[in-house]
Structure formats: structure tokens, C-alpha cells
Design a protein around this motif. Structure first.
Motif, PDB file in Angstrom:
ATOM      1  N   ASP A 225      -4.851   2.383  -1.079  1.00 44.87           N
ATOM      2  CA  ASP A 225      -6.275   1.177  -1.062  1.00 44.87           C
ATOM      3  C   ASP A 225      -6.035   0.264  -2.330  1.00 44.87           C
ATOM      4  O   ASP A 225      -7.052  -0.139  -2.640  1.00 44.87           O
TER       5      ASP A 225
ATOM      6  N   PRO B  26      -6.242  -0.542   5.400  1.00 47.99           N
ATOM      7  CA  PRO B  26      -6.710  -0.772   3.985  1.00 47.99           C
ATOM      8  C   PRO B  26      -7.979  -1.283   4.371  1.00 47.99           C
ATOM      9  O   PRO B  26      -8.422  -1.989   5.393  1.00 47.99           O
TER      10      PRO B  26
ATOM     11  N   GLU C  67       0.876  -1.153   0.213  1.00 51.12           N
ATOM     12  CA  GLU C  67       0.108  -0.026  -0.005  1.00 51.12           C
ATOM     13  C   GLU C  67       0.802   1.235  -0.065  1.00 51.12           C
ATOM     14  O   GLU C  67       1.952   1.239   0.555  1.00 51.12           O
TER      15      GLU C  67
ATOM     16  N   LEU D 258      -4.252   6.675   2.193  1.00 48.45           N
ATOM     17  CA  LEU D 258      -3.767   5.315   1.727  1.00 48.45           C
ATOM     18  C   LEU D 258      -4.210   5.081   0.427  1.00 48.45           C
ATOM     19  O   LEU D 258      -5.605   5.126  -0.042  1.00 48.45           O
TER      20      LEU D 258
END
Length: 376
Positions: free
Chosen positions: A283, A352, A42, A281
């Protein structure tokens, strides 16, 4: 601020036609994080100040759900991914290198690859295959590191592997029955590799073909978890235990090496001084692996955000150019601790989507790599 380049560096740059200094890795882009069990690493970054990089899953070959593409090493803007891929996320360039042929005498060892790339000196990169002793490798103790060692090195300039001999310099080796490799950094023509058991750092000099075992700081415990990195003043070590952060810097002079204490902070008292930021993030695993499965993304994110964020700190890495360390709080929150001002900054939510749904009790961060974009 203007960047000064010494005459020797200018000569090297001119010789290799590397004239675009603005394309070299002089800034932090974000942090690549390996969450246990995830197919892709990530990317955690600040979108308002850092250009968004393309998802590597969109251009690096991979087999869905089976071919992992985690970051295993980073050096000056290039990433080494599992599957023998070298990638430049800033330009979407990638290449795959072959697996080396191992001699029969190497069967008792396991190996981990580390990337060396210095765009100031050359546009080519090298991959060092470094051996370590696993539990199944030996039944008796063995001398480590040995008096000499031949490392297999891949060079992008030749497209093949070669054997390079390195001779031990400094103190005698220890007798060990297992040694596990962890992180590594490249600094001033040397590769520093950290072993977990025991806590030593191996300094592999690319200039004179020698390597040296550097013992841990004298005030650390045998099983203390230490993290290796590179920052403003060179090579650093960090320890985060019971919310106490300790930092050492490596001093090298006249053939001698020593870890000197640099910072110490009690993080739990710093939580009162929270500063907020807006890192996000990427993701990538949700959109590539979990999307379409029976999961409500909004509901999963709300549940994860509602969980207690007062758990332990995990070390993510050093800022490469500033006196800042990056931490993870309960796997949920990215945190920056500013060493000189003693301020703790909450960067953003880094958990995540759907991770707790599919990993259950195995949630963990196995590696993290502060990333410096290189547009060459």
C-alpha cells in the motif's frame, strides 16, 4: 535441500568471487504490481514467510505526484524502474543510467528498456533498448523483424551505451504496420521479448548475436492476450480467456522452436476449492500519495472489499521455481493456481487503499513482476 552447482558454474563463480550462493535469487519474495495511474508499483507478499522490503519511495529519488517509479523490468532480483533507475530492493541499492542518444533513422520507432542480470556470471547488469513500431511510426507496412538490427545496450561495467549487431535467424519476417512491446524474460543467455501485435516472441541470443521470431501457438487466436514468463521448465506462455487457463512451454532443439501445450483448466469450477492465505499489499501509494487527502481509509477499504469479487481473472505471472501461476480476481484478490494439483488458492486482498476514489473508471493492472530477492 542442498543445491548442487556444476563444476563449470563453480569456476565462473570463483573467477568473479561470487562465492555466497545463499545470496543468489533462489526463492520467490512477492509480486510487484503496476496499477494504472499509480505513482509507485505495489508489492504483494506473504509477511509470515518473506522478509518485508523497504518502500522504494523512501530511498529512490522521485518527484511527488509527477515522477513515476513503476517497475518496467525485473531480472534475478534487480528491478528497472521508470526514470532509468536500477534498484535492488533487498539491499536498498540503486543507480541511475543515462538515456541513449538515438540516431535520426530511429525516429519512426519507439523503445522499451529491458534488464539483463545474471549474478552467476557477473555482478554487472545490462539494459537492452528494444525498438517497436507504434501507430504514429509508419504509414506503410514494414518488414519485421528485419534481416539485421543494431540494439543499443547499456553496461554497468563500462557505464555507457554501445551498439550491438544482431542478425535474424530462422524464418523470414512478416509485414506489419504496428508492433507493441510487452513483457520479457531472461533465460539461458537469451532475452525473450513478447510483442503484442502480432503475437510473436523475439528470442535475442547474447551468445551468438542472433535473434529469431517465434510464432505463437497454432491453437491461439490472432487477438488472444498471451502472457510470457519463466518457470520450472523454462519459458512459458499463458492465456486466460473466459476463465479458461491455458499454458504452453517453449521447446528448443536443433535450431527449431515449438510451443507445446502443458496445462488447461476451467477456473470457474475451481472456485469451489478455495484455499486461504494471508498475503498483504504494501500500500505504498496510499501512504505516500493519498495520505492526508479527504479519504477515510477504513471506510474506503470496507467499500472496496464489499464489491463483487466474481469478475474476470488477470494474469500476474509464473512462479519462477514451481508449477504455479498467479492471477488477480476482479483486481481485488490475489490468486495462485497450482498446476499439478489443480487447486485454486486465494492469497489475500490486493486492492490499493483509495484506488477507486482517485482512478474512477480507469482501474486496471498494466504489468506484474514475480520478484526473486538477491542479497548480493
Amino acid at each position: 535441500m542442498a543445491l548442487g552447482v556444476c563444476k563449470a558454474w563453480r569456476a565462473v563463480i570463483d573467477a568473479h568471487r561470487l562465492l555466497r550462493v545463499d545470496l543468489l535469487p533462489f526463492s520467490l519474495g512477492g509480486i510487484f504490481i503496476n496499477f494504472n495511474g499509480q505513482v509507485f508499483s505495489e508489492y504483494f507478499f506473504e509477511p509470515s514467510t518473506t522478509p518485508t522490503i523497504s518502500l522504494m519511495s523512501n530511498y529512490v529519488p522521485h518527484s511527488t505526484r509527477s515522477g513515476r517509479r513503476n517497475v518496467e523490468s525485473h531480472c534475478n532480483g534487480l528491478l528497472l524502474l521508470s526514470g532509468n533507475y536500477v534498484v535492488n530492493p533487498a539491499t536498498r541499492w540503486w543507480a541511475q543510467f543515462p538515456t541513449p542518444l538515438r540516431p535520426e533513422s530511429s525516429n519512426k520507432f519507439s523503445y522499451r528498456n529491458y534488464l539483463v542480470f545474471d549474478p552467476i556470471l557477473s555482478p554487472h547488469y545490462e539494459v537492452f533498448s528494444v525498438p517497436y513500431i507504434s501507430y504514429h511510426g509508419l504509414t506503410e507496412e514494414s518488414e519485421w523483424p528485419p534481416s539485421s538490427c543494431t540494439l543499443q545496450v547499456f553496461s554497468s561495467s563500462t557505464g555507457g551505451w554501445e551498439d550491438r549487431l544482431f542478425v535474424r535467424d530462422g524464418e523470414d519476417a512478416e509485414m506489419v504496420s504496428d508492433m507493441f512491446l510487452r513483457s520479457a524474460v531472461y533465460y539461458r543467455r537469451a532475452l525473450y521479448v513478447r510483442y503484442y501485435t502480432p503475437n510473436i516472441v523475439l528470442r535475442i541470443s547474447l551468445l551468438d548475436g542472433k535473434y529469431r521470431a517465434i510464432k505463437p501457438p497454432s491453437d491461439t487466436q490472432i487477438n488472444e492476450i498471451l502472457s510470457l514468463g519463466k518457470s520450472k521448465d523454462g519459458v512459458y506462455l499463458a492465456s486466460v480467456g473466459s476463465e479458461i487457463l491455458r499454458i504452453w512451454v517453449l521447446v528448443e532443439s536443433c535450431g527449431q522452436t515449438e510451443w507445446l501445450p502443458k496445462y488447461r483448466a476451467d477456473l470457474k469450477w475451481k472456485l469451489r476449492e478455495k484455499l486461504r492465505s494471508s498475503w498483504v499489499l504494501q500500500d505504498v501509494n496510499y501512504y505516500n500519495e493519498y495520505n492526508g487527502l479527504a479519504i477515510d481509509k477504513e471506510e474506503a477499504e470496507m467499500e472496496a472489499r464489499a464489491e463483487n469479487d466474481h469478475g474476470p481473472f488477470l494474469f500476474l505471472g509464473f512462479h519462477p521455481f514451481e508449477e504455479v501461476v498467479f492471477l488477480s480476481r476482479s483486481l481485488r484478490w490475489g490468486v495462485a493456481y497450482h498446476l499439478t494439483s489443480s487447486k485454486l488458492q486465494y492469497l489475500g486482498y490486493q486492492y490499493p487503499t483509495g484506488y477507486n476514489y482517485f482512478i474512477a473508471q480507469c482501474e486496471d493492472i498494466t504489468d506484474a513482476f514475480p520478484y526473486t530477492p538477491c542479497s548480493m
